[in-house]
Write a protein that holds these residues in place. Structure first.
Motif, mmCIF file in Angstrom:
data_model
loop_
_atom_site.group_PDB
_atom_site.id
_atom_site.type_symbol
_atom_site.label_atom_id
_atom_site.label_comp_id
_atom_site.label_asym_id
_atom_site.label_seq_id
_atom_site.Cartn_x
_atom_site.Cartn_y
_atom_site.Cartn_z
ATOM 1 N N ILE A 52 0.834 -1.198 0.000
ATOM 2 C CA ILE A 52 0.000 0.000 0.000
ATOM 3 C C ILE A 52 0.868 1.247 0.000
ATOM 4 O O ILE A 52 1.920 1.286 0.635
ATOM 5 C CB ILE A 52 -0.980 -0.008 1.204
ATOM 6 C CG1 ILE A 52 -1.969 1.151 1.088
ATOM 7 C CG2 ILE A 52 -0.237 -0.008 2.522
ATOM 8 C CD1 ILE A 52 -3.175 1.016 1.999
ATOM 9 N N TYR A 54 0.666 5.779 -0.140
ATOM 10 C CA TYR A 54 -0.121 6.993 0.065
ATOM 11 C C TYR A 54 0.571 8.154 -0.623
ATOM 12 O O TYR A 54 1.784 8.317 -0.501
ATOM 13 C CB TYR A 54 -0.234 7.317 1.562
ATOM 14 C CG TYR A 54 -0.898 6.230 2.363
ATOM 15 C CD1 TYR A 54 -2.277 6.215 2.525
ATOM 16 C CD2 TYR A 54 -0.147 5.216 2.943
ATOM 17 C CE1 TYR A 54 -2.893 5.206 3.261
ATOM 18 C CE2 TYR A 54 -0.757 4.209 3.677
ATOM 19 C CZ TYR A 54 -2.127 4.207 3.826
ATOM 20 O OH TYR A 54 -2.729 3.207 4.543
ATOM 21 N N ARG A 75 -1.793 -1.187 -3.840
ATOM 22 C CA ARG A 75 -3.012 -0.424 -3.603
ATOM 23 C C ARG A 75 -2.537 0.975 -3.245
ATOM 24 O O ARG A 75 -1.670 1.126 -2.373
ATOM 25 C CB ARG A 75 -3.783 -1.040 -2.438
ATOM 26 C CG ARG A 75 -4.969 -0.232 -1.994
ATOM 27 C CD ARG A 75 -5.648 -0.869 -0.777
ATOM 28 N NE ARG A 75 -6.396 0.151 -0.079
ATOM 29 C CZ ARG A 75 -6.573 0.186 1.224
ATOM 30 N NH1 ARG A 75 -6.056 -0.755 2.000
ATOM 31 N NH2 ARG A 75 -7.256 1.164 1.775
ATOM 32 N N THR A 76 -3.044 1.995 -3.924
ATOM 33 C CA THR A 76 -2.636 3.345 -3.553
ATOM 34 C C THR A 76 -3.848 4.149 -3.094
ATOM 35 O O THR A 76 -4.957 3.976 -3.592
ATOM 36 C CB THR A 76 -1.908 4.100 -4.693
ATOM 37 O OG1 THR A 76 -2.818 4.421 -5.749
ATOM 38 C CG2 THR A 76 -0.721 3.301 -5.214
ATOM 39 N N VAL A 77 -3.578 5.015 -2.141
ATOM 40 C CA VAL A 77 -4.598 5.878 -1.561
ATOM 41 C C VAL A 77 -4.246 7.313 -1.921
ATOM 42 O O VAL A 77 -3.121 7.762 -1.674
ATOM 43 C CB VAL A 77 -4.661 5.703 -0.023
ATOM 44 C CG1 VAL A 77 -5.685 6.642 0.590
ATOM 45 C CG2 VAL A 77 -4.958 4.248 0.331
ATOM 46 N N SER A 111 -10.209 4.776 -8.347
ATOM 47 C CA SER A 111 -9.970 4.445 -6.939
ATOM 48 C C SER A 111 -11.290 4.162 -6.245
ATOM 49 O O SER A 111 -12.237 4.940 -6.376
ATOM 50 C CB SER A 111 -9.283 5.607 -6.220
ATOM 51 O OG SER A 111 -8.039 5.894 -6.809
ATOM 52 N N ASP A 115 -10.225 4.562 -0.918
ATOM 53 C CA ASP A 115 -8.881 4.988 -1.308
ATOM 54 C C ASP A 115 -8.848 6.398 -1.879
ATOM 55 O O ASP A 115 -7.876 6.797 -2.519
ATOM 56 C CB ASP A 115 -8.292 3.996 -2.320
ATOM 57 C CG ASP A 115 -8.038 2.632 -1.700
ATOM 58 O OD1 ASP A 115 -7.971 2.538 -0.456
ATOM 59 O OD2 ASP A 115 -7.906 1.656 -2.462
#
Length: 185
Positions: A52, A54, A75-77, A111, A115
């Protein structure tokens, strides 16, 4: 590098044509994307199964990070200090080339709601600093984090920029990985 649970990214925006002192000229976009990708591959070896990251989503480094990380299965936020429409005006649009606005919207729209964080702050320099703090809080909640920065090593244009996040991560004991635009030439 110790095992890490999350990655945070910060970086310069692609320079506008009228920038007095260039930091990240458009000609370096592909080299920067490749450098980000290489480091993410290294980081991935030290992460648990759910990788992950950010970052905000300004034109330049942030968008490159999200694109490269997602291509590698992260997974990017996306963390924005204020509403996407206002953020687009302040931190994405302004260049004729690069397709930054379309890329920003593609990332945001692709997204899932969990996210996409819109802090809904009023437009101010301090909002960017609050956004940096929020990314650290989110990453810290997962455990050990590591910062990757596309940064020229100089002071910023105001509160909440790249230098702010680098200093906050160092104060937390992280040894950020710095990608210097001058080294990409």
């Amino acid at each position: 590098m110790p095992n890490i649970d999350a990655v945070i990214f910060t970086g310069h925006m692609i320079d506008l044509a009228d920038r007095a002192e260039p930091r990240f000229p458009p000609v370096l976009e592909q080299a920067a994307a490749a450098a980000i990708r290489r480091h993410l591959i290294d980081i991935a070896r030290e992460m648990p199964d759910e990788k992950i990251g950010y970052a905000s989503a300004a034109r330049g480094g942030d968008i490159l990070f999200h694109e490269q990380a997602r291509a590698l299965g992260f997974r990017t936020v996306i963390v924005l200090p204020f509403a996407p429409v206002l953020f687009e005006k302040t931190s994405v649009s302004g260049l004729a080339g690069g397709g930054w606005v379309a890329r920003f919207h593609a990332l945001w729209d692709q997204s899932p709601p969990r996210d996409r964080i819109d802090m809904d702050l009023p437009k101010s320099s301090e909002a960017y600093a609050a956004c940096n703090t929020r990314m650290i809080e989110l990453a810290r909640a997962r455990g050990i984090y590591h910062l990757v920065a596309l940064w020229d090593g100089k002071g910023g244009d105001g509160p909440g920029g790249t230098v702010d996040l680098v200093e906050k991560a160092e104060a937390d004991g992280d040894n950020p990985h710095i990608i210097r635009p001058a080294d990409l030439r």
